[in-house]
Motif scaffolding. Structure first.
Motif, PDB file in Angstrom:
ATOM      1  N   MET A 167      -6.559 -28.179 -18.667  1.00 26.52           N
ATOM      2  CA  MET A 167      -5.841 -28.147 -17.394  1.00 26.52           C
ATOM      3  C   MET A 167      -4.372 -27.808 -17.663  1.00 26.52           C
ATOM      4  N   GLY A 168      -3.924 -26.675 -17.132  1.00 28.81           N
ATOM      5  CA  GLY A 168      -2.538 -26.274 -17.327  1.00 28.81           C
ATOM      6  C   GLY A 168      -1.990 -25.535 -16.128  1.00 28.81           C
ATOM      7  N   ASP A 169      -0.822 -25.948 -15.677  1.00 28.59           N
ATOM      8  CA  ASP A 169      -0.079 -25.266 -14.620  1.00 28.59           C
ATOM      9  C   ASP A 169       1.359 -25.117 -15.093  1.00 28.59           C
ATOM     10  N   ALA A 170       1.854 -23.891 -15.144  1.00 30.47           N
ATOM     11  CA  ALA A 170       3.232 -23.674 -15.577  1.00 30.47           C
ATOM     12  C   ALA A 170       4.208 -24.238 -14.548  1.00 30.47           C
ATOM     13  N   LYS A 171       5.121 -25.083 -15.001  1.00 33.02           N
ATOM     14  CA  LYS A 171       6.120 -25.694 -14.137  1.00 33.02           C
ATOM     15  C   LYS A 171       7.515 -25.248 -14.583  1.00 33.02           C
ATOM     16  N   GLU A 172       8.304 -24.809 -13.618  1.00 36.06           N
ATOM     17  CA  GLU A 172       9.683 -24.442 -13.944  1.00 36.06           C
ATOM     18  C   GLU A 172      10.451 -25.686 -14.356  1.00 36.06           C
ATOM     19  N   GLU A 196       5.424 -32.652 -21.988  1.00 37.33           N
ATOM     20  CA  GLU A 196       5.191 -31.426 -21.232  1.00 37.33           C
ATOM     21  C   GLU A 196       3.893 -30.738 -21.652  1.00 37.33           C
ATOM     22  N   GLU A 197       3.336 -31.166 -22.750  1.00 28.82           N
ATOM     23  CA  GLU A 197       2.058 -30.634 -23.211  1.00 28.82           C
ATOM     24  C   GLU A 197       1.445 -31.672 -24.145  1.00 28.82           C
ATOM     25  N   ALA A 198       0.128 -31.853 -24.046  1.00 26.76           N
ATOM     26  CA  ALA A 198      -0.510 -32.866 -24.877  1.00 26.76           C
ATOM     27  C   ALA A 198      -1.955 -32.510 -25.158  1.00 26.76           C
ATOM     28  N   LEU A 201       3.238 -25.842 -19.545  1.00 28.05           N
ATOM     29  CA  LEU A 201       3.836 -24.636 -20.104  1.00 28.05           C
ATOM     30  C   LEU A 201       3.067 -23.364 -19.782  1.00 28.05           C
ATOM     31  N   ALA A 202       1.808 -23.483 -19.389  1.00 28.08           N
ATOM     32  CA  ALA A 202       0.989 -22.280 -19.172  1.00 28.08           C
ATOM     33  C   ALA A 202      -0.076 -22.549 -18.119  1.00 28.08           C
ATOM     34  N   ASP A 203      -0.429 -21.483 -17.393  1.00 28.97           N
ATOM     35  CA  ASP A 203      -1.513 -21.557 -16.410  1.00 28.97           C
ATOM     36  C   ASP A 203      -2.839 -21.310 -17.126  1.00 28.97           C
ATOM     37  N   THR A 204      -3.427 -22.347 -17.649  1.00 33.70           N
ATOM     38  CA  THR A 204      -4.653 -22.207 -18.431  1.00 33.70           C
ATOM     39  C   THR A 204      -5.914 -22.369 -17.595  1.00 33.70           C
ATOM     40  N   GLY A 205      -5.755 -22.710 -16.324  1.00 34.36           N
ATOM     41  CA  GLY A 205      -6.908 -22.991 -15.486  1.00 34.36           C
ATOM     42  C   GLY A 205      -7.276 -24.458 -15.531  1.00 34.36           C
TER      43      GLY A 205
END
Length: 329
Positions: free
Chosen positions: A158-163, A215-217, A236-240
């Motif tokens: 699960m990843g969504d890029a956040k500013e 921010e990532e784990a 950090l990334a839109d991984t779905g």
């Protein structure tokens, strides 16, 4: 509880008029027909939300909302760091509570809230869509039937890029920011449903933002029956949002797993099957319906044990990372 159980109508109020509260207001209205009241720490915000969602009463503080005798249930949609205090205050005033994820900051806070609810005969639950989507009931039934055999491993991405901004809720430690309490709750909730007895071993790694929140784990779990799970979460990334369950005699692929409505089953003989269940647009309505049923039945939510288990896993992860929030007990 006796008076409430004699009438079919359950009267909801909302505290914390943000974006998710707007979506949830539509769900309450669809299921219940109306919303009793809305509250915020700013009366102007409460009034604006009330106008937008056709709510008759608006309050500029939690105390005012809780003093309204017409309110049965309070939906709390404020930042993570406020949940524990607001849950306890609502329970003390005799209100049932449905609180946005993550329900509290840690297991100690959740245990206190659960005790407060149970000692008063009130219903407390976490607003976690994964627990309420009909698809997961179908999949749990399928697995219980033994057609796929035992679960060997679970993989969730699960990843969504956040500013990045140090002051927003994703990265601000004062607001209990970080990817674990934001996205990890979803991923670990799915794991907990399908790995009810675990974990008995736990490994994790983290990348922290400049504000020192996660921010990532990556989390690796091993269950007591030999099954394992891997969870990857990222700002950090839109991984779905994908879950993959490996069983002895096949696999289950679930896309958009937070509000999933279909799963692809691949059997060991090469055949496949798509299992559809539910409607994505009804995700929050399923939450309202389930909570109403628990209140009407005077039941302890079937999902509460999962929330407790997920909180224990998140506590373990943050302890290994040396991450503690200012508002923690």
């Amino acid at each position: 509880m006796t008076e409430l159980n004699t009438r079919s109508e359950i009267r909801w109020a909302i505290f914390g008029p943000g974006q998710i509260a707007g979506d949830f207001a539509s769900a309450i209205r669809a299921v219940c027909g109306s919303i009793e009241a809305v509250g915020a720490r700013s009366l102007d915000k409460a009034q604006a939300f009330a106008r937008e969602h056709d709510i008759a009463k608006s309050y500029g503080s939690l105390d005012e909302l809780l003093d309204d005798p017409a309110v049965d249930v309070v939906y709390i949609a404020t930042p993570h760091n406020t949940h524990h205090e607001f849950i306890l205050r609502a329970l003390e005033k005799g209100k049932h509570v449905f609180c946005e994820k993550a329900i509290t900051l840690n297991g100690a806070q959740l245990a206190e809230a659960v005790e407060a609810a149970q000692s008063r005969g009130l219903v407390l639950a976490e607003a976690m869509t994964v627990y309420h989507m009909p698809l997961y009931r179908e999949l749990l039934d399928l697995l219980a039937g033994g057609k796929l055999g035992a679960i060997k491993s679970i993989h969730v991405e699960m990843g969504d890029a956040k500013e990045y901004h140090p002051g927003n809720r994703f990265f601000n430690p004062d607001l209990a920011g970080g990817v674990l309490l934001d996205m990890g709750t979803y991923a670990l909730s799915l794991v907990k449903m399908f790995m009810p007895g675990g974990p008995d071993r736990f490994l994790t790694d983290v990348r922290k933002a400049d504000t020192c929140v996660d921010e990532e784990a990556f989390i690796r779990l091993h269950g007591g029956l030999g099954e394992s799970a891997s969870v990857s979460i990222s700002f950090l990334a839109d991984t779905g949002h994908v879950a993959f369950i490996v069983c002895e005699r096949g696999t289950i692929l679930i896309k958009d797993f937070t509000r999933a409505v279909r799963a692809l089953i691949s059997y060991e003989d090469g055949t496949t099957e798509t299992i559809p269940a539910g409607e994505r647009a009804e995700a929050l309505s399923y939450e309202v319906r389930d909570f109403n049923a628990w209140v009407q039945g005077g039941e302890t939510p079937s999902t509460l044990g999962w929330s407790i288990g997920v909180m224990a896993m998140m506590d373990q992860a943050r302890s290994s990372w040396g991450l503690r929030y200012p508002d923690e007990v």
